[in-house]
Design an enzyme around this catalytic site. Structure first.
Site, short mmCIF file in Angstrom:
data_model
loop_
_atom_site.label_atom_id
_atom_site.label_comp_id
_atom_site.label_asym_id
_atom_site.label_seq_id
_atom_site.Cartn_x
_atom_site.Cartn_y
_atom_site.Cartn_z
N ASP A 348 48.96 79.77 12.67
CA ASP A 348 49.12 80.87 13.12
C ASP A 348 49.42 81.92 11.86
O ASP A 348 49.98 81.50 10.92
CB ASP A 348 50.08 81.25 14.32
N GLU A 349 48.88 83.36 12.13
CA GLU A 349 49.59 84.31 11.33
C GLU A 349 49.30 84.11 9.85
O GLU A 349 50.04 84.21 9.09
CB GLU A 349 50.90 84.59 11.74
#
Length: 604
Positions: A348-349
């Site tokens: 993620d991210e």
């Protein structure tokens, strides 16, 4: 005296294990309190007669099984020693209030039967059970397909037991003529705990797992590593913890992990590890600076793209072959430590500003390549690390939905991939299941337990303003955002137990789409929590998810039942306290003593 103490415990190994506690004769006492169960069973019928006592000479017979043995020892002790007296009496009782007449028997025997003793604790295992406390006679029966269903039934049986009203001494009582047939609505009912930003002692984790079991939740999602620290000791990569942790005393050993996994099995709780990569990996740079880009830099440098969503910046470099050598060693070691078939790989991210800071990646992009290709290279290369251990890989949904960098969904087969959705609500979850993915719902707007506690970043002058002069009343991650109205908490407001309880994770889906939503998780990211406050951060709010994932959040009329559940939730909070879980209060004690007089709307 010493001989008498030893004689009280008799454990007999035969075709079934028999545990007996020998004490004095039982006696009959009256009952005028209700039973409050959490989570409420799917189906329950009550007898009309008075409660009976639990004999101190209670026998429990069950098939030979190591995990079941530990569970029975724990729950038998709880049955006889908890001596629970409900805090309040409901105006709408969940069981009959009885006036006891003298009965000529008590419950002396619990007979447990398991149809499939070999079924392991993995996703989708049958957790159903049937529990019968007889109208006549002294033998209760608990039957289940698997050991893990038995453990759920033991929890329910324990909650049926209480002390008579106004009595703190004597023998506990239980309703008789009770018949329960129960099973979970969702197979995946979990909690994510982040142990990188702040460290949690092993005992904090064990206590959390025990509380999950009491709430019939079956997943402890252990977010072990992140940018701030790498607290897990690995045999093939010892430098990661030695240099990337907070230091001696802040590291989980192989022995610690084994203890946590074993304890989880006692309560039917799976332990799923998460090693987040290629983002959230600044802590790896202490051992291997050559595989991490943008480390040792300020996370929001003036005049350029940010390097991270929060300090400290650093992401693995997918263009460096050394990255895969280290990452494979990490996956191999972690996979061998955790027997669960799920392995959470994060993804993620991805922050573009960080990758763009690398000369390798700058050169790659100038050759008409994209950020999507960089992430795709990492995911495609590393997937075999998980599949070689027969692991189903769980990723944050960002891996295919992010606007920063994402992978073509066709490269992540739904048959071996599960996505965890943390933003966008049920609409986004619906879009993921329509692509064929199984999904875990963890939406920030409902299920993030760290929200609403204010800003934790220092030297943020954007918070130095009058609340009434902040027209947007919002706060973004960036320093340019406003934040007086929310105290700087990026995901405010605080998520109350009723907000968690009432959220429908399959809203707007067809029945076929809803089948791919395997369940939900609440998440506690630990920027502002550690072992000192973990109980109050988690409980009893996490219990709200426990019931909504086990038996749903609606009553027989299809109406949201959080209002109806308030009495049970309040009682459950106090029972958690009795069990050593520091759950926070939900209402003034007056409300508990005056059922539904603190309702906003009079509907009961």
């Amino acid at each position: 005296m010493e001989k008498e103490k030893k004689a009280k415990w008799i454990v007999i190994h035969s075709p079934a294990l028999l545990i007996a506690l020998i004490v004095n004769q039982f006696f009959i006492i009256s009952a005028n309190a209700d039973v409050f169960l959490w989570p409420i069973p799917q189906s329950i019928s009550w007898g009309a007669g008075p409660p009976i006592t639990i004999s101190s000479h209670l026998r429990i017979t069950f098939p030979r099984h190591r995990d079941l043995h530990r569970a029975v020892v724990y729950y038998r002790k709880l049955m006889l020693s908890e001596k629970w007296l409900p805090v309040q009496v409901s105006a709408k009782p969940t069981s009959p209030t009885a006036t006891v007449a003298a009965a000529n028997y008590s419950l002396t025997w619990l007979q447990i039967k398991v149809r499939d003793i070999s079924a392991d604790l993995q996703h989708g295992v049958d957790e159903s059970y049937s529990l019968n406390v007889p109208d006549q006679g002294s033998r209760a029966k608990l039957e289940a397909m698997t050991v893990w269903g038995v453990i759920r039934g033991l929890e329910t049986l324990t909650q049926l037991i209480r002390m008579p009203s106004g009595k703190s001494k004597g023998e506990p009582i239980i309703e008789h003529g009770v018949s329960i047939h129960d099973k979970p609505k969702f197979a995946h009912r979990g909690l994510l705990l982040d142990t990188s930003r702040n460290f949690y002692a092993v005992n904090d984790i064990l206590r959390t797992i025990r509380a999950l079991g009491h709430n019939k939740m079956n997943v402890f999602h252990w977010h072990i590593t992140d940018s701030q620290s790498f607290p897990l000791s690995l045999a093939s990569e010892p430098l990661l913890a030695a240099k990337g942790s907070y230091g001696e005393g802040f590291i989980y050993s192989n022995k610690d992990v084994a203890k946590i996994v074993r304890y989880g099995r006692t309560f039917g709780v799976r332990v799923i590890p998460e090693i987040d990569a290629p983002g959230h990996t600044a802590s790896w740079a202490a051992a291997y600076p050559e595989i991490v880009v943008c480390n040792n830099q300020f996370w929001v440098p003036p005049g350029v793209d940010r390097f991270a969503n929060e300090p400290t910046p650093g992401q693995l470099n997918p263009l460096n072959p050394k990255t895969y050598e280290v990452f494979k060693n990490v996956v191999d070691d972690v996979a061998s430590m955790f027997p669960d078939t799920f392995f959470h790989a994060g993804a993620d991210e991805i922050i573009l500003g960080c990758w763009k800071n690398s000369t390798d990646i700058q050169k790659f992009l100038k050759e008409n390549h994209t950020m999507d290709e960089i992430l795709t290279r990492f995911i495609n290369t590393s997937r075999s690390f998980f599949t070689s251990h027969n692991k189903t890989t769980v990723y944050w949904a960002d891996v295919i939905t992010s606007t920063e960098a994402k992978v073509d969904p066709t490269l992540l087969p739904p048959s071996s991939t599960i996505l965890q959705n943390w933003n966008g609500g049920s609409e986004k979850t619906k879009s993921l299941v329509q692509k064929g993915y199984r999904v875990i719902a963890s939406d920030v707007d409902w299920f993030y337990l760290d929200c609403g506690f204010g800003n934790w970043l220092s030297n943020n002058t954007n918070l130095d303003q009058d609340f009434n002069n902040d027209p947007n009343n919002t706060y973004n991650w960036a320093p340019q955002g406003k934040g007086a109205g929310t105290g700087g908490s990026w995901c405010a407001p605080f998520k109350s137990w009723s907000r968690i309880y009432d959220h429908d994770i399959t809203a707007g889906m067809t029945s076929e789409e809803a089948k791919l939503v395997i369940g939900g998780e609440v998440c506690l990211w630990s920027e502002q929590s550690d072992g000192v406050v973990v109980d109050s951060r988690l409980w009893p709010r996490t219990a709200a998810l426990g019931e909504s994932m086990w038996s749903g959040n609606r009553n027989e009329e299809g109406r949201k039942r959080s209002g109806e559940a308030t009495d049970r939730m309040n009682d459950w909070r106090f029972r958690l306290l009795r069990r050593g879980i520091g759950a926070e209060p939900l209402q003034p004690l007056w409300c508990l003593k005056h059922s539904h007089q603190c309702d906003f709307e009079q509907t009961f």
